[in-house]
Each structure stands twice: as structure tokens, then as C-alpha cells.
Design a protein around this motif. Structure first.
Motif, PDB file in Angstrom:
ATOM      1  N   THR A 188       0.751  -1.148  -0.009  1.00 48.69           N
ATOM      2  CA  THR A 188       0.015  -0.091   0.025  1.00 48.69           C
ATOM      3  C   THR A 188       0.824   1.391  -0.004  1.00 48.69           C
ATOM      4  OG1 THR A 188      -0.218  -0.214   2.348  1.00 48.69           O
ATOM      5  CG2 THR A 188      -1.893  -1.184   1.145  1.00 48.69           C
ATOM      6  N   SER A 189       1.997   1.106  -0.343  1.00 50.21           N
ATOM      7  CA  SER A 189       3.147   2.288  -0.384  1.00 50.21           C
ATOM      8  C   SER A 189       2.803   3.109  -1.674  1.00 50.21           C
ATOM      9  CB  SER A 189       4.369   1.971   0.026  1.00 50.21           C
ATOM     10  OG  SER A 189       4.533   1.723   1.623  1.00 50.21           O
ATOM     11  N   ALA A 190       2.897   4.264  -1.672  1.00 49.55           N
ATOM     12  CA  ALA A 190       3.263   4.758  -3.015  1.00 49.55           C
ATOM     13  C   ALA A 190       4.361   5.430  -3.218  1.00 49.55           C
ATOM     14  CB  ALA A 190       2.039   6.056  -3.152  1.00 49.55           C
ATOM     15  N   ALA A 191       4.919   5.680  -4.639  1.00 49.93           N
ATOM     16  CA  ALA A 191       6.008   6.283  -4.689  1.00 49.93           C
ATOM     17  C   ALA A 191       5.849   7.707  -5.350  1.00 49.93           C
ATOM     18  CB  ALA A 191       7.103   5.325  -5.707  1.00 49.93           C
ATOM     19  N   ILE A 192       6.674   8.609  -5.152  1.00 53.35           N
ATOM     20  CA  ILE A 192       6.509   9.865  -5.595  1.00 53.35           C
ATOM     21  C   ILE A 192       7.820  10.140  -6.560  1.00 53.35           C
ATOM     22  CG2 ILE A 192       6.268  12.352  -5.292  1.00 53.35           C
ATOM     23  CD1 ILE A 192       4.612  11.579  -2.627  1.00 53.35           C
ATOM     24  N   ARG A 193       7.666  10.610  -7.794  1.00 54.77           N
ATOM     25  CA  ARG A 193       8.780  10.892  -8.497  1.00 54.77           C
ATOM     26  C   ARG A 193       8.612  12.386  -8.852  1.00 54.77           C
ATOM     27  NH1 ARG A 193       7.728   6.164 -10.038  1.00 54.77           N
ATOM     28  NH2 ARG A 193       6.304   6.667 -11.691  1.00 54.77           N
ATOM     29  N   LEU A 194       9.606  13.295  -8.828  1.00 55.42           N
ATOM     30  CA  LEU A 194       9.377  14.785  -9.092  1.00 55.42           C
ATOM     31  C   LEU A 194      10.510  15.262  -9.950  1.00 55.42           C
ATOM     32  CD1 LEU A 194       8.021  17.352  -8.397  1.00 55.42           C
ATOM     33  CD2 LEU A 194       9.430  17.538  -6.513  1.00 55.42           C
ATOM     34  N   SER A 195       9.995  16.015 -11.144  1.00 51.46           N
ATOM     35  CA  SER A 195      10.959  16.709 -11.890  1.00 51.46           C
ATOM     36  C   SER A 195      10.558  18.127 -11.920  1.00 51.46           C
ATOM     37  CB  SER A 195      10.739  16.182 -13.350  1.00 51.46           C
ATOM     38  OG  SER A 195       9.830  16.439 -14.041  1.00 51.46           O
TER      39      SER A 195
ATOM     40  N   LEU B  55       7.600  20.649   0.420  1.00 54.87           N
ATOM     41  CA  LEU B  55       6.900  19.822   0.950  1.00 54.87           C
ATOM     42  C   LEU B  55       7.629  18.338   1.441  1.00 54.87           C
ATOM     43  CD1 LEU B  55       3.405  20.605  -0.725  1.00 54.87           C
ATOM     44  CD2 LEU B  55       4.040  20.997   1.849  1.00 54.87           C
ATOM     45  N   LEU B  56       8.128  17.687   0.344  1.00 52.39           N
ATOM     46  CA  LEU B  56       8.898  16.630   0.526  1.00 52.39           C
ATOM     47  C   LEU B  56       9.991  16.842   1.368  1.00 52.39           C
ATOM     48  CD1 LEU B  56       8.522  15.455  -3.407  1.00 52.39           C
ATOM     49  CD2 LEU B  56       6.879  14.713  -1.359  1.00 52.39           C
ATOM     50  N   ALA B  57      10.566  17.722   1.246  1.00 55.07           N
ATOM     51  CA  ALA B  57      11.745  17.888   1.959  1.00 55.07           C
ATOM     52  C   ALA B  57      11.454  18.108   3.565  1.00 55.07           C
ATOM     53  CB  ALA B  57      12.798  18.997   1.867  1.00 55.07           C
ATOM     54  N   ALA B  58      10.271  18.527   3.852  1.00 56.57           N
ATOM     55  CA  ALA B  58       9.812  18.627   5.208  1.00 56.57           C
ATOM     56  C   ALA B  58       9.363  17.246   5.679  1.00 56.57           C
ATOM     57  CB  ALA B  58       8.645  19.481   5.461  1.00 56.57           C
ATOM     58  N   GLN B  59       8.917  16.216   4.766  1.00 52.70           N
ATOM     59  CA  GLN B  59       8.741  14.995   5.268  1.00 52.70           C
ATOM     60  C   GLN B  59       9.945  13.917   5.285  1.00 52.70           C
ATOM     61  OE1 GLN B  59       5.457  14.129   6.477  1.00 52.70           O
ATOM     62  NE2 GLN B  59       4.837  16.112   6.415  1.00 52.70           N
TER      63      GLN B  59
ATOM     64  N   LEU C  12      11.372  11.568   8.222  1.00 55.80           N
ATOM     65  CA  LEU C  12      11.954  11.874   9.252  1.00 55.80           C
ATOM     66  C   LEU C  12      11.298  11.619  10.397  1.00 55.80           C
ATOM     67  CD1 LEU C  12      12.591  15.381   7.856  1.00 55.80           C
ATOM     68  CD2 LEU C  12      14.037  13.848   8.269  1.00 55.80           C
ATOM     69  N   CYS C  13      12.145  11.395  11.592  1.00 57.12           N
ATOM     70  CA  CYS C  13      11.319  11.269  12.920  1.00 57.12           C
ATOM     71  C   CYS C  13      10.924  12.649  13.480  1.00 57.12           C
ATOM     72  CB  CYS C  13      12.292  10.333  13.909  1.00 57.12           C
ATOM     73  SG  CYS C  13      13.179   8.890  13.228  1.00 57.12           S
TER      74      CYS C  13
ATOM     75  N   ALA D  61       3.749  11.647   1.335  1.00 51.14           N
ATOM     76  CA  ALA D  61       5.025  11.514   1.808  1.00 51.14           C
ATOM     77  C   ALA D  61       5.153  11.282   3.242  1.00 51.14           C
ATOM     78  CB  ALA D  61       5.904  12.864   1.514  1.00 51.14           C
ATOM     79  N   SER D  62       4.074  11.551   4.115  1.00 51.81           N
ATOM     80  CA  SER D  62       3.873  11.321   5.389  1.00 51.81           C
ATOM     81  C   SER D  62       3.960  10.032   5.806  1.00 51.81           C
ATOM     82  CB  SER D  62       2.681  12.023   6.126  1.00 51.81           C
ATOM     83  OG  SER D  62       1.568  11.405   5.804  1.00 51.81           O
ATOM     84  N   HIS D  63       3.614   9.038   5.032  1.00 50.51           N
ATOM     85  CA  HIS D  63       3.571   7.708   5.156  1.00 50.51           C
ATOM     86  C   HIS D  63       2.415   7.220   6.314  1.00 50.51           C
ATOM     87  CE1 HIS D  63       6.731   6.440   2.478  1.00 50.51           C
ATOM     88  NE2 HIS D  63       7.411   7.635   2.808  1.00 50.51           N
ATOM     89  N   ARG D  64       1.668   8.152   6.444  1.00 51.93           N
ATOM     90  CA  ARG D  64       0.362   7.994   7.342  1.00 51.93           C
ATOM     91  C   ARG D  64      -0.967   7.480   6.741  1.00 51.93           C
ATOM     92  NH1 ARG D  64       2.914  12.107  10.107  1.00 51.93           N
ATOM     93  NH2 ARG D  64       1.575  13.459   9.092  1.00 51.93           N
ATOM     94  N   VAL D  65      -0.805   7.895   5.315  1.00 55.33           N
ATOM     95  CA  VAL D  65      -2.033   7.774   4.583  1.00 55.33           C
ATOM     96  C   VAL D  65      -1.792   6.950   3.415  1.00 55.33           C
ATOM     97  CG1 VAL D  65      -3.743   9.095   3.344  1.00 55.33           C
ATOM     98  CG2 VAL D  65      -2.819  10.022   5.221  1.00 55.33           C
TER      99      VAL D  65
END
Length: 141
Positions: free
Chosen positions: A5-12, A45-49, A58-59, A116-120
Motif C-alpha cells: 500500500t505504499s505509493a512512490a513519488i517522482r518529481l521533476s 513539502l517533500l523535504a519537510a517529510q 523524518l522522525c 510523503a507522510s506515510h500515514r495515509v
């Protein structure tokens, strides 16, 4: 629900892509063309997560604003649904305080931050199978 159930994100600089498990066990790749401004916001947003060195969460990260607002209203986030279309539609399924499942449309920034939060978890619903033979025929034309 598929086991993965994990999603991957690719950004350009001009596109964001999500690889999301589907309701029938496949993985669906969904892409969106984006502006440079949106790409810049997504990077933040991604760098914050995520830890940029490892890509791991990130913990001690806090809940997103959307999660906190829904919690304050008594709703519980269920999942992100990726629905077919051009462009694909992103929706957040939540359970209201009275136990009813409701859906609200999500924009790319909210969806990426939640993923990116991996909670959803995310699931692609109703995506047709790819016609690989037809795609190869189109390439040979």
C-alpha cells in the motif's frame, strides 16, 4: 486491498508522478504536468517529510494541516483514492464522526504531502488494464 500500500513519488521540474497500488493488485503510474512554481513547492513539502539522503520519513514530523483540521472536525482519514481521468482525479476518503465515508477532492500539493507522510495509504480505483499489444502497434506506426 492489495498487500502493498505504499505509493512512490517522482518529481521533476515539470512533472510529478505517483506509483500507486490499485484495488486489483496492480501498480498504476499516474503523472501530472506541473509548473515550475508547483515543482518548487513540492520540493519543499517533500523535504519537510523525508530525509533527503535516504528518502526515509523524518522522525518526529508533525501531522499535516489538513490532517489536523479533519481531526478537529472529528473525521478520520481513511485513504487517498486515485481515480482515472485526464487528468487523474485525487480524492481523500474520510470517515465522519457519524461513521459515514465522505470524499473530498485533493490537489497535488495536499496529496503529495499526505503520501510523503506515510500515514495515509493510497489506492488507484477503477483503472483499466493497459493494452500492451495495442501500445506496441502504435509505436510501430
Amino acid at each position: 486491498m492489495p498487500a502493498h500500500t505504499s505509493a512512490a513519488i517522482r518529481l521533476s521540474s515539470s512533472r510529478v508522478e505517483f506509483s500507486v497500488p490499485s484495488d486489483d493488485g496492480r501498480v498504476v503510474d499516474v503523472g501530472f504536468d506541473i509548473s515550475g512554481t508547483t515543482a518548487h513547492a513540492l520540493r519543499h513539502l517533500l523535504a519537510a517529510q523525508l530525509d533527503p539522503a535516504t528518502g526515509r520519513p523524518l522522525c518526529g514530523r508533525s501531522r499535516t494541516l489538513l490532517e489536523r483540521v479533519l481531526q478537529a472536525a472529528g473525521a478520520v482519514v481513511e485513504r487517498i483514492e486515485v481515480l482515472p481521468g485526464d487528468p487523474a482525479r485525487l480524492a481523500l476518503a474520510m470517515i465522519t464522526p457519524d461513521g459515514v465515508v465522505r470524499r473530498i477532492d485533493l490537489d497535488l500539493l495536499d496529496a503529495a504531502e499526505l503520501l510523503a507522510s506515510h500515514r495515509v495509504v493510497a489506492v488507484a480505483l477503477g483503472w483499466p488494464d493497459r493494452d500492451w499489444d495495442g501500445g506496441l502497434r502504435e509505436l510501430s506506426r
